[in-house]
Design a protein around this motif. Structure first.
Motif, PDB file in Angstrom:
ATOM      1  N   TYR A 184      -1.942  -3.180   5.893  1.00 18.36           N
ATOM      2  CA  TYR A 184      -1.570  -1.788   5.645  1.00 18.36           C
ATOM      3  C   TYR A 184      -0.228  -1.630   4.934  1.00 18.36           C
ATOM      4  O   TYR A 184      -0.046  -0.700   4.138  1.00 18.36           O
ATOM      5  CB  TYR A 184      -1.480  -1.022   6.983  1.00 18.36           C
ATOM      6  N   GLU A 187       0.592  -0.818   1.266  1.00 18.12           N
ATOM      7  CA  GLU A 187       0.117   0.501   0.850  1.00 18.12           C
ATOM      8  C   GLU A 187       0.956   1.625   1.440  1.00 18.12           C
ATOM      9  O   GLU A 187       1.170   2.660   0.798  1.00 18.12           O
ATOM     10  CB  GLU A 187      -1.345   0.683   1.266  1.00 18.12           C
ATOM     11  N   THR A 188       1.450   1.453   2.664  1.00 23.63           N
ATOM     12  CA  THR A 188       2.127   2.545   3.365  1.00 23.63           C
ATOM     13  C   THR A 188       3.648   2.419   3.373  1.00 23.63           C
ATOM     14  O   THR A 188       4.328   3.271   3.932  1.00 23.63           O
ATOM     15  CB  THR A 188       1.637   2.629   4.819  1.00 23.63           C
ATOM     16  N   GLY A 334       2.750   2.047   9.450  1.00 22.11           N
ATOM     17  CA  GLY A 334       1.753   3.096   9.316  1.00 22.11           C
ATOM     18  C   GLY A 334       0.427   2.565   8.794  1.00 22.11           C
ATOM     19  O   GLY A 334       0.398   1.628   7.991  1.00 22.11           O
ATOM     20  N   ARG A 335      -0.643   3.158   9.262  1.00 21.57           N
ATOM     21  CA  ARG A 335      -1.988   2.778   8.786  1.00 21.57           C
ATOM     22  C   ARG A 335      -2.463   3.688   7.658  1.00 21.57           C
ATOM     23  O   ARG A 335      -3.339   3.317   6.886  1.00 21.57           O
ATOM     24  CB  ARG A 335      -2.995   2.854   9.930  1.00 21.57           C
ATOM     25  N   ARG A 337      -1.206   6.526   4.560  1.00 18.57           N
ATOM     26  CA  ARG A 337      -0.077   7.013   3.762  1.00 18.57           C
ATOM     27  C   ARG A 337      -0.239   8.500   3.488  1.00 18.57           C
ATOM     28  O   ARG A 337      -1.233   8.926   2.881  1.00 18.57           O
ATOM     29  CB  ARG A 337       0.018   6.254   2.440  1.00 18.57           C
ATOM     30  N   TRP A 387       9.549  10.338   1.913  1.00 15.90           N
ATOM     31  CA  TRP A 387       8.617   9.503   2.676  1.00 15.90           C
ATOM     32  C   TRP A 387       8.750   9.803   4.170  1.00 15.90           C
ATOM     33  O   TRP A 387       7.754   9.946   4.881  1.00 15.90           O
ATOM     34  CB  TRP A 387       8.891   8.022   2.400  1.00 15.90           C
ATOM     35  N   HIS A 437      -3.256  12.747   1.562  1.00 17.69           N
ATOM     36  CA  HIS A 437      -3.516  11.358   1.964  1.00 17.69           C
ATOM     37  C   HIS A 437      -3.679  10.529   0.695  1.00 17.69           C
ATOM     38  O   HIS A 437      -4.524  10.826  -0.150  1.00 17.69           O
ATOM     39  CB  HIS A 437      -4.788  11.287   2.818  1.00 17.69           C
ATOM     40  N   ARG A 439      -4.289   6.667  -0.904  1.00 15.83           N
ATOM     41  CA  ARG A 439      -4.701   5.275  -0.684  1.00 15.83           C
ATOM     42  C   ARG A 439      -4.792   4.589  -2.032  1.00 15.83           C
ATOM     43  O   ARG A 439      -5.014   5.233  -3.067  1.00 15.83           O
ATOM     44  CB  ARG A 439      -6.043   5.188   0.040  1.00 15.83           C
TER      45      ARG A 439
END
Length: 468
Positions: A184, A187-188, A334-335, A337, A387, A437, A439
């Motif tokens: 994760y 990406e996050t 975080g899982r 973003r 963020w 959201h 990804r």
């Protein structure tokens, strides 16, 4: 005292001091270019309002004595000039005492900025630069061989940075223990870099290896820093390699770079070049270094206790001078973003067909087709705080409303912090903020659309608002 110095670290000191001056230069440049919109007289968190309510003992700073935007600019640009001169090696051509004073002035100027910087300067690498910069004052110049005690204290800083980060991970998110966090994190993370998309798409077994290697580097290798050479130098080299990996995979301001700088101080420079003949160490200098070492060891009690505590805290300063601090990073990962997207419209009457245009930020994701860019070691403070705002509106509480007002006013200094202003001719009538959201796209999606991100609307962050 023969034990007091070690000429084998002559080259290591030279490289360390030049590199630290480079980090200082970036830090002062960041302050000079961004302060007006963030903490200036008309900033989102103005310094004058801060110093009126916070006493000197809690935030010692030159700006407690006087503040104006012109004076702040003088301090920041003076820091740039002094740093650049140190980067060029100027301190090696003046007396030892003068060189120490030069480094001390640089530390004082940056301390003055950090202590009035509020939310914008609440990052761990600010304290890390100040702690490292304070020790650099006592490292000497070409008028003496490097003092062993200061070299030891620099390794103690590096140990706390690495070991603290390792412990906070093991004690924090279970994905670090399961070796799955990097499924994760790329990406996050706060601000992805140009290679982060590719790191994210590495095979999952490679991510497991990344996490396991990180645990070894942060939980085992730091102890080897206190062993004899060449083991200590090899440990430092492993830390450098790990930090360079992080440099490639994301934008973490100067955190990785100053960690590399600290690691370089632990490398035996005699393997590369022999030290020139250096003058004897003055007695006054030995007394000062011993006194500072005792001070730092006494102040190290609370950071050391924090390392052993089950309630370990990340990135905490225990004194207003930031002399000895606690460090750590990404205790949780975080899982998903989320990004706060800010839009404006010229229309004075809102309706279902209102056309909203998006503001573009320099570093944080926005346009799904824009490849993330490399900014570190330069620090985009607004992008980082955006963020945090996406994690929780509480992070945005002190400054976000003023930020939106400045966009409605078309404030020039605020707009300089952004990459794209969709209203170049006149400010918008309304602005709003929405949470999306984000990804990463897949390889197939990237080839088909040219988009690095896919996004979908989640909720409103701030309803349409205008100037009253």
């Amino acid at each position: 005292m023969e034990w007091f110095v070690d000429s084998d670290y002559w080259l290591s000191r030279l490289v360390f001091q030049r590199a630290l001056a480079g980090v200082y230069l970036i830090a002062f440049l960041t302050a000079a270019l961004q302060f007006r919109a963030l903490i200036g007289e008309r900033g989102m968190l103005p310094v004058p309002a801060f110093v009126r309510r916070v006493p000197w003992r809690q935030a010692p700073s030159l700006f407690q004595l006087h503040y104006s935007d012109r004076f702040f600019a003088l301090v920041a640009w003076s820091g740039c000039l002094l740093s650049a001169a140190l980067l060029a090696g100027a301190a090696d051509h003046i007396p030892l005492g003068a060189a120490m004073a030069w480094w001390a002035v640089l530390w004082l100027l940056y301390l003055s900025i950090v202590n009035v910087g509020q939310t914008w300067y609440g990052f761990g690498w600010e304290s890390l630069l100040l702690e490292t910069g304070f020790l650099a004052v006592f490292l000497g110049n070409e008028r003496t061989a490097p003092p062993v005690l200061v070299l030891f204290l620099l390794r103690w800083v590096l140990f706390r940075v690495e070991f603290g980060a390792g412990l906070i991970k093991i004690r924090g998110d279970e994905c670090w223990r399961k070796l799955t966090c990097l499924d994760y994190h790329h990406e996050t993370q706060p601000m992805p870099g140009p290679l982060s998309w590719f790191f994210h798409h590495l095979p999952r077994p490679a991510h497991r290896v990344e996490v396991a290697a990180n645990h070894v580097t942060q939980l085992v290798v730091p102890f080897l820093l206190f062993t004899p050479q060449p083991v200590a130098g090899a440990a430092a080299a492993l830390i450098v390699v790990t930090q360079l990996w992080l440099v490639l995979s994301g934008n973490f301001a100067w955190l990785n770079w100053i960690t590399i700088v600290l690691a370089l101080s632990a490398v035996d420079g005699s393997l590369i070049a022999e030290a020139p003949a250096l003058p004897a160490t003055p007695l006054w200098y030995e007394i000062v270094v011993i006194a500072v070492t005792v001070l730092v060891l006494v102040l190290s009690y609370r950071p050391a206790r924090n390392l052993l505590s089950r309630r370990q805290q990340m990135n905490r300063s225990y004194d207003s001078l930031h002399l000895v601090n606690a460090y750590g990073a990404f205790g949780t990962v975080g899982r998903i973003r989320h990004e706060v997207v800010i839009e404006g419209t010229e229309e004075t009457v809102l309706h279902e067909g209102t056309v909203w245009r998006e503001y573009g930020f320099r570093g944080k994701p926005g346009d799904v087709r824009a490849m993330p860019r490399q900014f570190a070691p330069y620090h985009l403070r607004l992008d980082w705080m955006m963020w945090f705002a996406a994690l929780s509106p509480a992070y945005a509480g002190p400054w976000f409303g003023t930020f939106m007002e400045r966009l409605l006013e078309g404030d020039r200094d605020t707009l300089k912090l952004l990459r794209h202003n969709p209203f170049p001719d006149a400010p918008p009538a309304y602005v709003r903020a929405r949470v999306y959201h984000y990804r990463y796209t897949t390889w197939r999606e990237l080839r088909a659309t040219g988009a690095w991100w896919h996004r979908s609307h989640v909720r409103e962050f701030l309803r349409p608002t205008r100037l009253l």
